[in-house]
Write a protein that holds these residues in place. Structure first.
Motif, mmCIF file in Angstrom:
data_model
loop_
_atom_site.group_PDB
_atom_site.id
_atom_site.type_symbol
_atom_site.label_atom_id
_atom_site.label_comp_id
_atom_site.label_asym_id
_atom_site.label_seq_id
_atom_site.Cartn_x
_atom_site.Cartn_y
_atom_site.Cartn_z
ATOM 1 N N ALA A 66 0.937 -1.194 0.077
ATOM 2 C CA ALA A 66 -0.061 0.000 0.028
ATOM 3 C C ALA A 66 0.831 1.161 0.145
ATOM 4 C CB ALA A 66 -1.081 0.027 0.977
ATOM 5 N N THR A 67 2.215 1.406 0.274
ATOM 6 C CA THR A 67 2.910 2.383 0.572
ATOM 7 C C THR A 67 4.006 2.651 -0.846
ATOM 8 O OG1 THR A 67 4.167 1.069 2.175
ATOM 9 C CG2 THR A 67 2.520 2.638 2.675
ATOM 10 N N TRP A 68 4.771 1.439 -0.882
ATOM 11 C CA TRP A 68 6.029 1.644 -1.754
ATOM 12 C C TRP A 68 6.364 0.646 -2.508
ATOM 13 C CZ3 TRP A 68 10.071 -1.796 -1.418
ATOM 14 C CH2 TRP A 68 10.182 -2.710 -0.453
ATOM 15 N N PHE A 69 5.936 -0.461 -2.474
ATOM 16 C CA PHE A 69 6.261 -1.679 -3.453
ATOM 17 C C PHE A 69 5.995 -1.507 -4.704
ATOM 18 C CE2 PHE A 69 6.485 -6.046 -4.407
ATOM 19 C CZ PHE A 69 7.916 -6.345 -4.219
ATOM 20 N N ILE A 70 4.965 -0.989 -5.107
ATOM 21 C CA ILE A 70 4.516 -0.789 -6.710
ATOM 22 C C ILE A 70 5.549 0.070 -7.136
ATOM 23 C CG2 ILE A 70 2.814 -0.057 -8.071
ATOM 24 C CD1 ILE A 70 2.282 -2.822 -6.801
ATOM 25 N N GLY A 125 14.977 -0.849 5.730
ATOM 26 C CA GLY A 125 14.972 0.290 6.356
ATOM 27 C C GLY A 125 13.519 -0.121 7.171
ATOM 28 N N GLU A 126 13.116 1.189 7.877
ATOM 29 C CA GLU A 126 12.085 1.129 8.972
ATOM 30 C C GLU A 126 10.929 1.710 8.565
ATOM 31 O OE1 GLU A 126 14.059 3.067 12.111
ATOM 32 O OE2 GLU A 126 15.171 1.536 13.006
ATOM 33 N N LEU A 158 5.405 2.548 16.886
ATOM 34 C CA LEU A 158 5.910 1.091 16.718
ATOM 35 C C LEU A 158 6.786 1.236 15.309
ATOM 36 C CD1 LEU A 158 4.015 -2.305 17.199
ATOM 37 C CD2 LEU A 158 5.367 -1.785 15.215
ATOM 38 N N ILE A 159 8.052 0.771 15.549
ATOM 39 C CA ILE A 159 8.647 0.773 14.247
ATOM 40 C C ILE A 159 9.177 -0.674 14.181
ATOM 41 C CG2 ILE A 159 10.859 1.322 13.478
ATOM 42 C CD1 ILE A 159 10.932 3.939 15.328
ATOM 43 N N GLU A 160 9.033 -0.943 12.631
ATOM 44 C CA GLU A 160 9.113 -2.252 11.972
ATOM 45 C C GLU A 160 10.372 -2.136 11.235
ATOM 46 O OE1 GLU A 160 7.515 -5.819 12.133
ATOM 47 O OE2 GLU A 160 7.367 -4.877 14.313
ATOM 48 N N THR A 161 11.418 -3.100 11.336
ATOM 49 C CA THR A 161 12.395 -3.046 10.151
ATOM 50 C C THR A 161 12.040 -3.949 9.195
ATOM 51 O OG1 THR A 161 13.934 -2.462 11.938
ATOM 52 C CG2 THR A 161 14.949 -3.402 9.772
ATOM 53 N N LEU A 162 12.409 -3.566 7.953
ATOM 54 C CA LEU A 162 12.002 -4.620 6.795
ATOM 55 C C LEU A 162 13.057 -5.205 6.208
ATOM 56 C CD1 LEU A 162 8.703 -2.934 5.425
ATOM 57 C CD2 LEU A 162 8.919 -4.948 6.934
ATOM 58 N N TYR A 163 13.162 -6.145 5.559
ATOM 59 C CA TYR A 163 14.185 -6.963 4.876
ATOM 60 C C TYR A 163 13.719 -7.608 3.631
ATOM 61 C CZ TYR A 163 16.173 -6.623 9.433
ATOM 62 O OH TYR A 163 16.850 -6.214 10.624
ATOM 63 N N TRP A 164 14.678 -7.527 2.362
ATOM 64 C CA TRP A 164 14.223 -8.097 1.336
ATOM 65 C C TRP A 164 15.142 -9.296 1.273
ATOM 66 C CZ3 TRP A 164 11.173 -9.111 -2.228
ATOM 67 C CH2 TRP A 164 11.608 -9.633 -3.399
ATOM 68 N N VAL A 224 15.446 -3.459 -3.475
ATOM 69 C CA VAL A 224 16.656 -3.092 -2.488
ATOM 70 C C VAL A 224 17.006 -1.774 -2.685
ATOM 71 C CG1 VAL A 224 18.922 -3.093 -1.759
ATOM 72 C CG2 VAL A 224 17.518 -5.266 -2.338
ATOM 73 N N SER A 225 17.308 -1.227 -4.064
ATOM 74 C CA SER A 225 17.568 0.292 -4.139
ATOM 75 C C SER A 225 16.300 1.428 -3.731
ATOM 76 C CB SER A 225 17.875 0.622 -5.669
ATOM 77 O OG SER A 225 18.302 1.665 -5.814
ATOM 78 N N TYR A 226 15.172 0.877 -4.244
ATOM 79 C CA TYR A 226 14.106 1.899 -3.871
ATOM 80 C C TYR A 226 13.810 1.818 -2.488
ATOM 81 C CZ TYR A 226 9.702 4.470 -4.562
ATOM 82 O OH TYR A 226 8.751 5.270 -4.343
ATOM 83 N N GLY A 227 13.755 0.806 -2.010
ATOM 84 C CA GLY A 227 13.195 0.244 -0.476
ATOM 85 C C GLY A 227 14.128 1.135 0.458
ATOM 86 N N GLN A 228 15.533 1.206 0.230
ATOM 87 C CA GLN A 228 16.713 1.617 1.229
ATOM 88 C C GLN A 228 16.387 3.225 0.952
ATOM 89 O OE1 GLN A 228 20.113 -0.243 -0.006
ATOM 90 N NE2 GLN A 228 19.893 -2.054 1.327
ATOM 91 N N LYS A 229 16.277 3.524 -0.211
ATOM 92 C CA LYS A 229 16.283 5.010 -0.368
ATOM 93 C C LYS A 229 15.045 5.748 0.269
ATOM 94 C CE LYS A 229 15.871 8.511 -4.002
ATOM 95 N NZ LYS A 229 15.670 8.680 -5.511
ATOM 96 N N LEU A 230 13.861 4.797 0.268
ATOM 97 C CA LEU A 230 12.727 5.705 0.921
ATOM 98 C C LEU A 230 12.460 5.227 2.376
ATOM 99 C CD1 LEU A 230 9.937 6.834 0.323
ATOM 100 C CD2 LEU A 230 8.985 4.635 0.000
#
Length: 299
Positions: A105-109, A162-163, A265-271, A289-295
């Motif tokens: 819903a936020t960044w993946f697309i 990132g978080e 509440l902070i969740e760290t995400l991993y690919w 990875v590039s987009y996720g880490q940047k955002l």
């Protein structure tokens, strides 16, 4: 040394995918008895069952291992064939990824858009809670996954993205109705919240940590959609824990308010992806990875 018969593995994959022996047989243009015999032959060759013949059909540990291997071989084959053929691919590369609803819903697309624009890809997004998406890698359903778990499975590697910062929000009218005197254990007991499903512990962890309330002491709607979380909150009929990233506009225009700005509440995400990933699948991983880490790395 025993070698695997990929015709038998194909039969296993189709039975598990379609959850029906007859449908799997039709898909492979063989009879139902023939596909049953292929499953039996596979089980006899390794000396143990690969599926549990129930409804739904379940995969045993051995079956999961075989399916994971088969998916990897398929992935390598799909990547190799276009380079051997003289013309552009006429069939899309099928890519299955496991993703949590909030990331979708936020960044993946946005992370996938460059790949979908450049390559012929047929995408299958498997939506699961971030704590269980790795199960889809383990059983071969997906070739990559967003997870809240850092440690990769054997044969895979993980990248910290990132978080995501989750905050508790509601409409102004909802706040005035239920929390006019502030968020307290008593007011929370009477206010309707929202959780993704009965296994989703994010909301309950937040309330337990900050307000010392057990899940049985208040009630929550069950809604399996991140977008619906926000819409219900905007309509003034519930409060919810959502990614701050998802509701920046609503916070800015006052449609939603942060009920407790000092608590989050902070969740760290991993690919997670296969170590030997190549070609388009490798480019997909690199974009994510590039987009996720940047955002998320700057959120």
């Amino acid at each position: 040394m025993m070698s695997l018969d990929y015709k038998l593995l194909d039969a296993l994959a189709k039975v598990v995918e379609l959850q029906n022996f007859d449908l799997a047989a039709k898909h492979l243009f063989i009879t139902q008895s023939a596909i049953s015999q292929r499953i039996k032959s596979l089980e006899e060759s390794i000396g143990q069952p690969v599926i549990i013949r129930s409804q739904p059909i379940k995969v045993t540990s051995a079956g999961e291992t075989l399916l994971s291997h088969y998916r990897m071989v398929q992935q390598l084959e799909n990547e190799m064939l276009p380079s051997l053929l003289p013309n552009a691919p006429t069939e899309p590369l099928k890519v299955s990824l496991a993703i949590n609803a909030d990331s979708l819903a936020t960044w993946f697309i946005s992370a996938l858009t460059p790949i979908l624009s450049r390559y012929l890809v047929e995408l299958d997004l498997i939506i699961e809670r971030e704590s269980v998406t790795l199960e889809k890698l383990k059983n071969g359903s997906a070739i990559g996954a967003v997870s809240s778990i850092a440690k990769p499975l054997s044969g895979y590697r993980s990248f910290e993205l990132g978080e995501i910062n989750y905050i508790l929000v509601a409409s102004k009218s909802f706040q005035q109705k239920y929390f006019a005197n502030g968020l307290t254990t008593e007011s929370l007991k009477m206010a309707p919240g929202i959780s993704y499903d009965h296994k989703d512990d994010m909301h309950t962890r937040f309330i337990s940590k900050h307000f010392n309330l057990a899940a049985s002491e208040y009630y929550c709607h069950t809604v399996r959609s991140s977008e619906a979380f926000v819409e219900l909150a905007k309509q003034g009929v519930a409060y919810c824990l959502v990614p701050e990233l998802q509701i920046k506009n609503e916070l800015a225009n006052g449609e939603l308010i942060n009920l407790c700005p000092q608590k989050q509440l902070i969740e760290t995400l991993y690919w997670h992806s296969w170590i030997l990933v190549k070609g388009v699948n490798k480019k997909i991983s690199e974009e994510i990875v590039s987009y996720g880490q940047k955002l998320l790395g700057n959120s």
